[in-house]
Design a protein around this motif. Structure first.
Motif, PDB file in Angstrom:
ATOM      1  N   GLN A 193      -8.588   3.384  19.868  1.00  0.00           N
ATOM      2  CA  GLN A 193      -8.879   2.672  18.615  1.00  0.00           C
ATOM      3  C   GLN A 193      -7.597   2.167  17.964  1.00  0.00           C
ATOM      4  OE1 GLN A 193     -11.029   5.964  16.812  1.00  0.00           O
ATOM      5  NE2 GLN A 193     -12.952   4.786  16.801  1.00  0.00           N
ATOM      6  N   MET A 194      -6.531   2.968  18.043  1.00  0.00           N
ATOM      7  CA  MET A 194      -5.264   2.562  17.439  1.00  0.00           C
ATOM      8  C   MET A 194      -4.674   1.368  18.168  1.00  0.00           C
ATOM      9  SD  MET A 194      -3.434   3.417  14.835  1.00  0.00           S
ATOM     10  CE  MET A 194      -2.193   2.259  14.281  1.00  0.00           C
ATOM     11  N   ASP A 195      -4.795   1.348  19.489  1.00  0.00           N
ATOM     12  CA  ASP A 195      -4.304   0.200  20.265  1.00  0.00           C
ATOM     13  C   ASP A 195      -5.018  -1.080  19.841  1.00  0.00           C
ATOM     14  OD1 ASP A 195      -2.568   1.807  21.697  1.00  0.00           O
ATOM     15  OD2 ASP A 195      -3.903   2.029  23.426  1.00  0.00           O
ATOM     16  N   ALA A 196      -6.339  -0.992  19.674  1.00  0.00           N
ATOM     17  CA  ALA A 196      -7.120  -2.165  19.263  1.00  0.00           C
ATOM     18  C   ALA A 196      -6.752  -2.583  17.835  1.00  0.00           C
ATOM     19  CB  ALA A 196      -8.614  -1.849  19.358  1.00  0.00           C
ATOM     20  N   PHE A 197      -6.515  -1.609  16.978  1.00  0.00           N
ATOM     21  CA  PHE A 197      -6.124  -1.869  15.589  1.00  0.00           C
ATOM     22  C   PHE A 197      -4.807  -2.637  15.542  1.00  0.00           C
ATOM     23  CE2 PHE A 197      -4.150  -0.380  11.560  1.00  0.00           C
ATOM     24  CZ  PHE A 197      -5.157  -0.671  10.659  1.00  0.00           C
ATOM     25  N   ILE A 198      -3.830  -2.199  16.325  1.00  0.00           N
ATOM     26  CA  ILE A 198      -2.533  -2.863  16.381  1.00  0.00           C
ATOM     27  C   ILE A 198      -2.678  -4.287  16.903  1.00  0.00           C
ATOM     28  CG2 ILE A 198      -0.318  -2.883  17.609  1.00  0.00           C
ATOM     29  CD1 ILE A 198      -0.302   0.180  17.360  1.00  0.00           C
ATOM     30  N   ALA A 199      -3.429  -4.455  17.976  1.00  0.00           N
ATOM     31  CA  ALA A 199      -3.596  -5.788  18.560  1.00  0.00           C
ATOM     32  C   ALA A 199      -4.269  -6.737  17.571  1.00  0.00           C
ATOM     33  CB  ALA A 199      -4.426  -5.685  19.843  1.00  0.00           C
ATOM     34  N   ARG A 200      -5.267  -6.231  16.840  1.00  0.00           N
ATOM     35  CA  ARG A 200      -5.983  -7.065  15.868  1.00  0.00           C
ATOM     36  C   ARG A 200      -5.051  -7.530  14.751  1.00  0.00           C
ATOM     37  NH1 ARG A 200      -9.681  -3.769  14.947  1.00  0.00           N
ATOM     38  NH2 ARG A 200      -9.193  -2.922  12.882  1.00  0.00           N
ATOM     39  N   HIS A 201      -4.197  -6.646  14.300  1.00  0.00           N
ATOM     40  CA  HIS A 201      -3.318  -7.024  13.199  1.00  0.00           C
ATOM     41  C   HIS A 201      -2.158  -7.911  13.640  1.00  0.00           C
ATOM     42  CE1 HIS A 201      -5.228  -5.159   9.812  1.00  0.00           C
ATOM     43  NE2 HIS A 201      -5.606  -4.205  10.633  1.00  0.00           N
ATOM     44  N   HIS A 202      -1.741  -7.787  14.870  1.00  0.00           N
ATOM     45  CA  HIS A 202      -0.777  -8.757  15.397  1.00  0.00           C
ATOM     46  C   HIS A 202      -1.402 -10.155  15.387  1.00  0.00           C
ATOM     47  CE1 HIS A 202       2.802  -6.665  16.539  1.00  0.00           C
ATOM     48  NE2 HIS A 202       2.185  -5.786  17.304  1.00  0.00           N
ATOM     49  N   ARG A 203      -2.628 -10.260  15.861  1.00  0.00           N
ATOM     50  CA  ARG A 203      -3.295 -11.568  15.928  1.00  0.00           C
ATOM     51  C   ARG A 203      -3.480 -12.178  14.543  1.00  0.00           C
ATOM     52  NH1 ARG A 203      -6.622  -8.868  19.661  1.00  0.00           N
ATOM     53  NH2 ARG A 203      -8.256  -8.652  18.076  1.00  0.00           N
ATOM     54  N   SER A 204      -3.965 -11.379  13.589  1.00  0.00           N
ATOM     55  CA  SER A 204      -4.223 -11.934  12.254  1.00  0.00           C
ATOM     56  C   SER A 204      -2.924 -12.352  11.575  1.00  0.00           C
ATOM     57  CB  SER A 204      -4.982 -10.925  11.394  1.00  0.00           C
ATOM     58  OG  SER A 204      -4.246  -9.733  11.228  1.00  0.00           O
ATOM     59  N   SER A 205      -1.842 -11.600  11.796  1.00  0.00           N
ATOM     60  CA  SER A 205      -0.547 -11.983  11.218  1.00  0.00           C
ATOM     61  C   SER A 205      -0.074 -13.310  11.777  1.00  0.00           C
ATOM     62  CB  SER A 205       0.479 -10.883  11.487  1.00  0.00           C
ATOM     63  OG  SER A 205       1.747 -11.250  10.992  1.00  0.00           O
ATOM     64  N   GLU A 206      -0.192 -13.464  13.083  1.00  0.00           N
ATOM     65  CA  GLU A 206       0.240 -14.714  13.732  1.00  0.00           C
ATOM     66  C   GLU A 206      -0.615 -15.895  13.284  1.00  0.00           C
ATOM     67  OE1 GLU A 206       0.005 -13.777  17.848  1.00  0.00           O
ATOM     68  OE2 GLU A 206       1.804 -12.496  17.843  1.00  0.00           O
ATOM     69  N   SER A 253      -1.884 -11.490   5.983  1.00  0.00           N
ATOM     70  CA  SER A 253      -2.583 -11.483   7.268  1.00  0.00           C
ATOM     71  C   SER A 253      -4.093 -11.311   7.103  1.00  0.00           C
ATOM     72  CB  SER A 253      -2.034 -10.357   8.157  1.00  0.00           C
ATOM     73  OG  SER A 253      -2.249  -9.088   7.566  1.00  0.00           O
ATOM     74  N   PHE A 254      -4.569 -11.298   5.866  1.00  0.00           N
ATOM     75  CA  PHE A 254      -6.002 -11.110   5.593  1.00  0.00           C
ATOM     76  C   PHE A 254      -6.672 -12.473   5.472  1.00  0.00           C
ATOM     77  CE2 PHE A 254      -9.718 -10.278   2.959  1.00  0.00           C
ATOM     78  CZ  PHE A 254     -10.197  -9.075   3.465  1.00  0.00           C
ATOM     79  N   GLU A 255      -7.638 -12.740   6.331  1.00  0.00           N
ATOM     80  CA  GLU A 255      -8.295 -14.040   6.319  1.00  0.00           C
ATOM     81  C   GLU A 255      -8.987 -14.288   4.976  1.00  0.00           C
ATOM     82  OE1 GLU A 255     -11.342 -16.736   9.053  1.00  0.00           O
ATOM     83  OE2 GLU A 255     -11.091 -14.594   9.485  1.00  0.00           O
ATOM     84  N   GLY A 256      -8.700 -15.435   4.361  1.00  0.00           N
ATOM     85  CA  GLY A 256      -9.313 -15.796   3.094  1.00  0.00           C
ATOM     86  C   GLY A 256      -8.582 -15.321   1.865  1.00  0.00           C
ATOM     87  N   VAL A 257      -7.371 -14.770   2.028  1.00  0.00           N
ATOM     88  CA  VAL A 257      -6.669 -14.203   0.874  1.00  0.00           C
ATOM     89  C   VAL A 257      -6.372 -15.253  -0.196  1.00  0.00           C
ATOM     90  CG1 VAL A 257      -4.333 -14.455   1.851  1.00  0.00           C
ATOM     91  CG2 VAL A 257      -4.791 -12.661   0.175  1.00  0.00           C
ATOM     92  N   VAL A 258      -6.122 -16.496   0.213  1.00  0.00           N
ATOM     93  CA  VAL A 258      -5.794 -17.539  -0.764  1.00  0.00           C
ATOM     94  C   VAL A 258      -6.995 -17.819  -1.672  1.00  0.00           C
ATOM     95  CG1 VAL A 258      -5.060 -19.925  -1.106  1.00  0.00           C
ATOM     96  CG2 VAL A 258      -4.063 -18.559   0.743  1.00  0.00           C
ATOM     97  N   ASP A 259      -8.176 -17.911  -1.082  1.00  0.00           N
ATOM     98  CA  ASP A 259      -9.375 -18.160  -1.886  1.00  0.00           C
ATOM     99  C   ASP A 259      -9.672 -16.999  -2.819  1.00  0.00           C
ATOM    100  OD1 ASP A 259      -9.773 -20.647  -0.765  1.00  0.00           O
ATOM    101  OD2 ASP A 259     -11.063 -19.889   0.837  1.00  0.00           O
ATOM    102  N   LEU A 260      -9.383 -15.782  -2.377  1.00  0.00           N
ATOM    103  CA  LEU A 260      -9.581 -14.619  -3.231  1.00  0.00           C
ATOM    104  C   LEU A 260      -8.576 -14.589  -4.380  1.00  0.00           C
ATOM    105  CD1 LEU A 260     -10.183 -11.874  -0.506  1.00  0.00           C
ATOM    106  CD2 LEU A 260     -11.859 -12.665  -2.192  1.00  0.00           C
ATOM    107  N   PHE A 261      -7.368 -15.065  -4.096  1.00  0.00           N
ATOM    108  CA  PHE A 261      -6.305 -15.033  -5.107  1.00  0.00           C
ATOM    109  C   PHE A 261      -6.461 -16.126  -6.155  1.00  0.00           C
ATOM    110  CE2 PHE A 261      -2.048 -16.832  -6.237  1.00  0.00           C
ATOM    111  CZ  PHE A 261      -1.683 -15.849  -7.136  1.00  0.00           C
ATOM    112  N   ARG A 262      -6.953 -17.260  -5.757  1.00  0.00           N
ATOM    113  CA  ARG A 262      -6.954 -18.450  -6.628  1.00  0.00           C
ATOM    114  C   ARG A 262      -7.516 -18.186  -8.031  1.00  0.00           C
ATOM    115  NH1 ARG A 262      -6.259 -23.261  -4.251  1.00  0.00           N
ATOM    116  NH2 ARG A 262      -7.120 -22.414  -2.315  1.00  0.00           N
TER     117      ARG A 262
END
Length: 380
Positions: free
Chosen positions: A196-209, A144-153
């Motif tokens: 802050q926790m509510d926003a944290f949860i919402a952000r990680h739902h979005r990035s996972s999707e 769910s981390f943006e750019g993970v593929v480029d970091l892994f390559r």
């Protein structure tokens, strides 16, 4: 490396039995395992202590704690790696896959800032022969981390990378099926307010999707191209296991439910659980107990995860406290089974021809204590 080593008067834990006997090493390999004591000159008397194969650790993030011993504190890299190595070898772990995170739930975490430095430091430590254990790298890819593929390559070409796992720590699935546990864990860790926790949860739902499914396919393709063994992480359902099996993964790390573990057994994946879970009798995330999996023949490998000393303690606890698990079976979960799962067929058991990675163990009450460690026949 010592040319020869003879150990005697030991309870030797082989792959299928415990024998009272002696063992001889030459040029870093075991050449014989015999019943009974020897009077050969130079033999080391182990006073009836256990002798087990050096343990093989496939998933520990212990090194990160040495690079960042306190929030905001970074330690000189080689010194940090050596301190980690001393702790690992002192726990009886002679082969370790240091787990490094590519991507994190926090965008600018210390583990991300230090990722390249940690990988490079293991290479420097090996080159200069200052690390006692045999260190390799396990790359943990947060999908769910943006750019993970480029970091892994770039890591696909690193010869020390021997295992890759894919994970998604978004709330409401896998490790954190219980969102309440997710809140409890991360609010405790980062001291978030409820807002802050509510926003944290919402952000990680979005990035996972947005990212997880696409990135999973790309990382799996890279691993296949470079013949890198793969592991799934926190499988919660049989569908997760189906996805892992179809991707060619060889290990299911930390399945969170009995249903997922049973499906992994059916599909032929090696099932890995945390040794701290075994010692404590429960998961810190409220998921399935590793002991329950072991009791249902759904456990192959144990990993110290965040506490190196838990690996030996868990193996002895399973044998001492659970019916039907012999000491050789329990020890194999920390030695031969992890070695075989990642293709290290030269180690992980006490047998002629294998690497002389050995650990002397004595029990103080119910606690197994490391008395001595040899790697390739050399005392550490």
């Amino acid at each position: 490396m010592s040319d020869s080593l003879i150990l005697t008067n030991a309870r030797i834990v082989t792959i299928d039995s415990v024998i009272s006997g002696s063992l001889e090493v030459h040029c870093g390999k075991i050449v014989s395992v015999d019943r009974g004591n020897t009077s050969l000159p130079g033999a080391i008397d182990l006073d009836g202590d256990y002798l087990i194969a050096g343990m093989v650790e496939l998933h520990t993030d212990n090194m990160e704690k040495h690079f960042t011993p306190r929030p905001g504190v970074t330690w000189p890299p080689l010194s940090a790696a050596i301190a980690h190595d001393v702790q690992v070898i002192g726990a009886g772990i002679t082969t370790v896959y240091d787990a490094l995170s590519i991507g994190d739930i926090m965008q600018d975490s210390s583990r991300m800032r230090q990722l390249d430095e940690m990988a490079q430091t293991i290479q420097v430590g090996r080159k200069n022969q200052v690390l006692r254990a045999d260190h390799y790298l396990h790359m943990r890819c947060e999908l769910s981390f943006e750019g993970v593929v480029d970091l892994f390559r770039p890591f696909c070409h690193n010869p020390l990378v021997r295992l890759v796992s894919v994970m998604d720590h978004a709330p409401g699935q896998r490790q954190f099926l219980d969102v309440g546990k997710y809140r409890e864990y991360y609010q405790g860790k980062y001291h978030f307010s409820d807002t802050q926790m509510d926003a944290f949860i919402a952000r990680h739902h979005r990035s996972s999707e947005m990212f997880s499914d696409t990135y999973r396919g790309q990382i799996v393709a890279l691993c296949r191209e470079h013949a890198l063994p793969m592991a799934s992480h926190d499988d919660a359902t049989p569908e997760h296991i189906d996805q892992a099996a179809q991707s060619g993964m060889v290990i299911s790390e930390f399945p969170t439910t009995m249903a997922a573990a049973a499906a992994a057994r059916e599909k032929g994946l090696n099932i890995l659980m945390g040794a701290p879970n075994v010692v404590r009798g429960m998961s810190h995330s409220g998921n399935v107990s590793a002991r329950d999996l072991a009791a249902n023949d759904c456990l192959d490998i144990i990993s110290s995860d965040y506490f190196p000393g838990s690996l030996l303690q868990a193996a002895f606890a399973m044998h001492r406290q659970m019916k039907g698990i012999s000491l050789p079976q329990a020890i194999a979960m920390a030695t031969r089974n992890p070695a075989r799962a990642v293709g290290l067929n030269d180690r992980g058991e006490i047998a002629a021809g294998k690497r002389a990675d050995l650990v002397r163990v004595r029990e103080v009450g119910d606690l197994p204590v490391v008395g001595a460690v040899w790697t390739q026949g050399r005392r550490m």
